[in-house]
Write a protein that holds these residues in place. Sequence first.
Motif, PDB file in Angstrom:
ATOM      1  N   VAL A  96       0.493  -1.432  -0.039  1.00  0.00           N
ATOM      2  CA  VAL A  96      -0.267   0.329   0.021  1.00  0.00           C
ATOM      3  C   VAL A  96       0.855   1.510   0.330  1.00  0.00           C
ATOM      4  CG1 VAL A  96      -2.094   1.196   1.152  1.00  0.00           C
ATOM      5  CG2 VAL A  96      -1.514  -1.175   1.017  1.00  0.00           C
ATOM      6  N   LEU A  97       0.977   2.131  -1.338  1.00  0.00           N
ATOM      7  CA  LEU A  97       1.508   3.620  -0.941  1.00  0.00           C
ATOM      8  C   LEU A  97       0.702   4.013  -0.408  1.00  0.00           C
ATOM      9  CD1 LEU A  97       4.022   5.023  -1.865  1.00  0.00           C
ATOM     10  CD2 LEU A  97       3.229   5.489  -4.612  1.00  0.00           C
ATOM     11  N   VAL A  98       0.719   4.865   0.487  1.00  0.00           N
ATOM     12  CA  VAL A  98       0.188   5.151   1.086  1.00  0.00           C
ATOM     13  C   VAL A  98       0.952   6.994   0.780  1.00  0.00           C
ATOM     14  CG1 VAL A  98      -0.226   7.103   3.494  1.00  0.00           C
ATOM     15  CG2 VAL A  98      -0.278   4.775   3.052  1.00  0.00           C
ATOM     16  N   ASP A  99      -0.352   8.011   0.406  1.00  0.00           N
ATOM     17  CA  ASP A  99       0.157   9.476  -0.289  1.00  0.00           C
ATOM     18  C   ASP A  99      -0.846  10.320   0.380  1.00  0.00           C
ATOM     19  OD1 ASP A  99       1.128  11.626  -1.666  1.00  0.00           O
ATOM     20  OD2 ASP A  99      -0.962  11.286  -2.792  1.00  0.00           O
ATOM     21  N   PHE A 100       0.212  10.918   1.426  1.00  0.00           N
ATOM     22  CA  PHE A 100       0.076  12.193   2.213  1.00  0.00           C
ATOM     23  C   PHE A 100       0.149  13.612   1.674  1.00  0.00           C
ATOM     24  CE2 PHE A 100       1.717   9.360   5.541  1.00  0.00           C
ATOM     25  CZ  PHE A 100       0.774   9.450   6.498  1.00  0.00           C
ATOM     26  N   TRP A 101      -1.648  14.453   1.528  1.00  0.00           N
ATOM     27  CA  TRP A 101      -1.268  15.684   0.501  1.00  0.00           C
ATOM     28  C   TRP A 101      -2.211  16.546   1.171  1.00  0.00           C
ATOM     29  CZ3 TRP A 101      -6.444  16.992  -1.666  1.00  0.00           C
ATOM     30  CH2 TRP A 101      -7.733  16.241  -1.407  1.00  0.00           C
ATOM     31  N   ALA A 102      -2.712  17.731   1.084  1.00  0.00           N
ATOM     32  CA  ALA A 102      -3.864  18.854   1.499  1.00  0.00           C
ATOM     33  C   ALA A 102      -4.165  18.860   0.443  1.00  0.00           C
ATOM     34  CB  ALA A 102      -2.775  19.463   2.097  1.00  0.00           C
ATOM     35  N   PRO A 103      -5.161  20.050   0.416  1.00  0.00           N
ATOM     36  CA  PRO A 103      -6.219  20.547  -1.042  1.00  0.00           C
ATOM     37  C   PRO A 103      -5.259  21.937  -1.609  1.00  0.00           C
ATOM     38  CG  PRO A 103      -7.670  20.223   0.713  1.00  0.00           C
ATOM     39  CD  PRO A 103      -6.199  19.622   1.551  1.00  0.00           C
ATOM     40  N   TRP A 104      -4.495  22.602  -0.632  1.00  0.00           N
ATOM     41  CA  TRP A 104      -3.532  23.548  -0.925  1.00  0.00           C
ATOM     42  C   TRP A 104      -2.518  23.608  -1.786  1.00  0.00           C
ATOM     43  CZ3 TRP A 104       0.697  23.805   1.865  1.00  0.00           C
ATOM     44  CH2 TRP A 104       0.639  23.198   2.706  1.00  0.00           C
ATOM     45  N   CYS A 105      -2.179  22.680  -2.196  1.00  0.00           N
ATOM     46  CA  CYS A 105      -0.319  22.053  -1.705  1.00  0.00           C
ATOM     47  C   CYS A 105      -0.433  21.860  -3.538  1.00  0.00           C
ATOM     48  CB  CYS A 105      -0.275  21.259  -0.890  1.00  0.00           C
ATOM     49  SG  CYS A 105       1.199  20.077  -1.202  1.00  0.00           S
ATOM     50  N   ALA A 106       0.608  22.500  -3.809  1.00  0.00           N
ATOM     51  CA  ALA A 106       0.202  22.839  -5.392  1.00  0.00           C
ATOM     52  C   ALA A 106       1.318  21.336  -6.021  1.00  0.00           C
ATOM     53  CB  ALA A 106       0.708  24.087  -5.781  1.00  0.00           C
ATOM     54  N   PRO A 107       1.752  20.955  -5.099  1.00  0.00           N
ATOM     55  CA  PRO A 107       2.738  20.243  -5.571  1.00  0.00           C
ATOM     56  C   PRO A 107       2.094  18.669  -5.732  1.00  0.00           C
ATOM     57  CG  PRO A 107       4.624  21.306  -3.978  1.00  0.00           C
ATOM     58  CD  PRO A 107       3.079  21.446  -4.427  1.00  0.00           C
ATOM     59  N   CYS A 108       1.346  18.798  -4.512  1.00  0.00           N
ATOM     60  CA  CYS A 108       0.236  17.338  -4.754  1.00  0.00           C
ATOM     61  C   CYS A 108      -0.751  17.414  -5.657  1.00  0.00           C
ATOM     62  CB  CYS A 108      -0.977  17.682  -2.938  1.00  0.00           C
ATOM     63  SG  CYS A 108       0.370  17.748  -1.585  1.00  0.00           S
ATOM     64  N   LYS A 109      -1.050  18.678  -6.213  1.00  0.00           N
ATOM     65  CA  LYS A 109      -1.886  18.174  -6.774  1.00  0.00           C
ATOM     66  C   LYS A 109      -1.004  17.359  -8.329  1.00  0.00           C
ATOM     67  CE  LYS A 109      -4.572  21.798  -5.791  1.00  0.00           C
ATOM     68  NZ  LYS A 109      -5.124  23.399  -5.633  1.00  0.00           N
ATOM     69  N   THR A 110       0.354  18.376  -8.074  1.00  0.00           N
ATOM     70  CA  THR A 110       1.618  17.358  -9.752  1.00  0.00           C
ATOM     71  C   THR A 110       1.031  16.104  -9.212  1.00  0.00           C
ATOM     72  OG1 THR A 110       2.346  19.803  -9.567  1.00  0.00           O
ATOM     73  CG2 THR A 110       2.770  18.128 -11.070  1.00  0.00           C
ATOM     74  N   LEU A 111       1.438  16.130  -8.220  1.00  0.00           N
ATOM     75  CA  LEU A 111       1.495  14.021  -7.688  1.00  0.00           C
ATOM     76  C   LEU A 111       0.416  13.192  -7.741  1.00  0.00           C
ATOM     77  CD1 LEU A 111       4.172  11.877  -6.739  1.00  0.00           C
ATOM     78  CD2 LEU A 111       3.211  12.397  -4.855  1.00  0.00           C
ATOM     79  N   GLY A 112      -0.784  13.290  -7.485  1.00  0.00           N
ATOM     80  CA  GLY A 112      -1.114  12.821  -7.192  1.00  0.00           C
ATOM     81  C   GLY A 112      -2.400  12.007  -8.322  1.00  0.00           C
ATOM     82  N   PRO A 113      -2.655  12.587  -9.386  1.00  0.00           N
ATOM     83  CA  PRO A 113      -3.068  12.450 -10.729  1.00  0.00           C
ATOM     84  C   PRO A 113      -1.567  11.238 -11.520  1.00  0.00           C
ATOM     85  CG  PRO A 113      -2.960  14.309 -11.012  1.00  0.00           C
ATOM     86  CD  PRO A 113      -2.388  14.262  -9.691  1.00  0.00           C
ATOM     87  N   VAL A 114      -0.517  11.378 -10.817  1.00  0.00           N
ATOM     88  CA  VAL A 114       1.055  10.757 -11.293  1.00  0.00           C
ATOM     89  C   VAL A 114       0.434   9.333 -11.349  1.00  0.00           C
ATOM     90  CG1 VAL A 114       3.294  10.419 -11.665  1.00  0.00           C
ATOM     91  CG2 VAL A 114       1.894  12.251 -11.936  1.00  0.00           C
ATOM     92  N   LEU A 115       0.156   9.333  -9.492  1.00  0.00           N
ATOM     93  CA  LEU A 115      -0.014   8.142  -8.899  1.00  0.00           C
ATOM     94  C   LEU A 115      -0.941   7.389  -8.843  1.00  0.00           C
ATOM     95  CD1 LEU A 115       0.946   9.204  -4.653  1.00  0.00           C
ATOM     96  CD2 LEU A 115       2.494   8.003  -7.266  1.00  0.00           C
ATOM     97  N   GLU A 116      -2.120   8.432  -9.635  1.00  0.00           N
ATOM     98  CA  GLU A 116      -3.423   7.229 -10.030  1.00  0.00           C
ATOM     99  C   GLU A 116      -2.560   6.564 -11.173  1.00  0.00           C
ATOM    100  OE1 GLU A 116      -7.201  10.139  -9.384  1.00  0.00           O
ATOM    101  OE2 GLU A 116      -5.851  10.992  -8.099  1.00  0.00           O
ATOM    102  N   LYS A 117      -2.298   7.308 -12.046  1.00  0.00           N
ATOM    103  CA  LYS A 117      -2.356   6.591 -13.138  1.00  0.00           C
ATOM    104  C   LYS A 117      -1.322   5.313 -13.749  1.00  0.00           C
ATOM    105  CE  LYS A 117       0.635   7.349 -17.632  1.00  0.00           C
ATOM    106  NZ  LYS A 117       1.400   8.142 -18.117  1.00  0.00           N
ATOM    107  N   LEU A 118      -0.579   5.529 -12.425  1.00  0.00           N
ATOM    108  CA  LEU A 118       0.655   4.013 -11.888  1.00  0.00           C
ATOM    109  C   LEU A 118       0.144   3.013 -11.204  1.00  0.00           C
ATOM    110  CD1 LEU A 118       4.034   6.020 -11.343  1.00  0.00           C
ATOM    111  CD2 LEU A 118       3.893   4.453 -13.217  1.00  0.00           C
ATOM    112  N   GLU A 119      -1.111   3.385 -10.645  1.00  0.00           N
ATOM    113  CA  GLU A 119      -1.248   1.814  -9.851  1.00  0.00           C
ATOM    114  C   GLU A 119      -2.236   2.375 -10.732  1.00  0.00           C
ATOM    115  OE1 GLU A 119      -5.383   1.740  -6.163  1.00  0.00           O
ATOM    116  OE2 GLU A 119      -5.322   3.763  -7.493  1.00  0.00           O
TER     117      GLU A 119
END
Length: 302
Positions: free
Chosen positions: A22-45
């Motif tokens: 399980v890859l746990v991604d700690f993020w927050a709605p205001w975090c710009a790098p999180c918005k960049t990383l999130g879609p890439v992780l979902e694509k890889l999953e």
Amino acid sequence: MIDITLENFETEVVAASMSVPVLVDFWAPWCAPCKTLGPVLEKLEAEYAGRFKLAKIDSEQEQQLAAMFDIRSIPTCVLIINGQPVQGFMGAQPEGLLRNFLDKHLPSAEELQAEEQEEQAQEALAEGDTQGALEALQSAVATDPANDEARFDYVRLLLQLGREDDAKVAFAPVITKAQGSRRLGALKMWMDALDFVAAGACGAGAEADFDAKIAANKRDFDTRFARARWLIAQQRWTDAMDELLEILMRDKTWNEEAARKAYVAVLEIIEPPKPKVADGQIPPEDPVVASYRRRLSSVVLS
């Protein structure tokens, strides 16, 4: 991808990681790098098709979980395997580095396929479908030649069916590893016993000859050990261990502990696959194996 809260963390992360990383991604709605990383992780999953599970934790909403992992900045990702964090990274990493990270820690597609084939083999055996089990194990070894567990089960089943030549061919790629592996070493001991009998060391009337020699000298360990090997070749496992115990009760160190080593090898051979149980539970031990383990301990430690 699943959103994790304190309420479902134990089930969706800890328990789930016992069967799939399980890859746990700690993020927050205001975090710009999180918005960049999130879609890439979902694509890889999606691309990795079951090799890992993506779990997202809003570090602002779930501050207790963030504190549990000592999250200092976001995004931070932590890989959980078998209930334990094994590695992680901080920041929005490029896709290439993310792939390298995942490939380093995740089982390969071939390993997962081989595991599925092993499970199919055990199900087939439970249903009495020996041929189906043999085909599944053969496929598992072909899919993942480095999977020694699948190879052990495959060679063992071939030997159980009396297909010694096929077993030796399947065993040949790992024969050099037998000395350093208890399970592979057990298979080699079995095949050596078969060769010992095939070489004419135990002819017609062997059992009567063994009994007569042992009756004349109970400390004739060479004959006792030969009798144990003859019994192993016939797959008379408990009789073989009983004979080996007779040696151990009289001389634990005879012939560089040959009797103890052979006894342990038989235990490896006869131990059935562990059944699946709920997370956190210990699978029951086979009663015959448990009994003979206790007998060995009693003799060796006495």
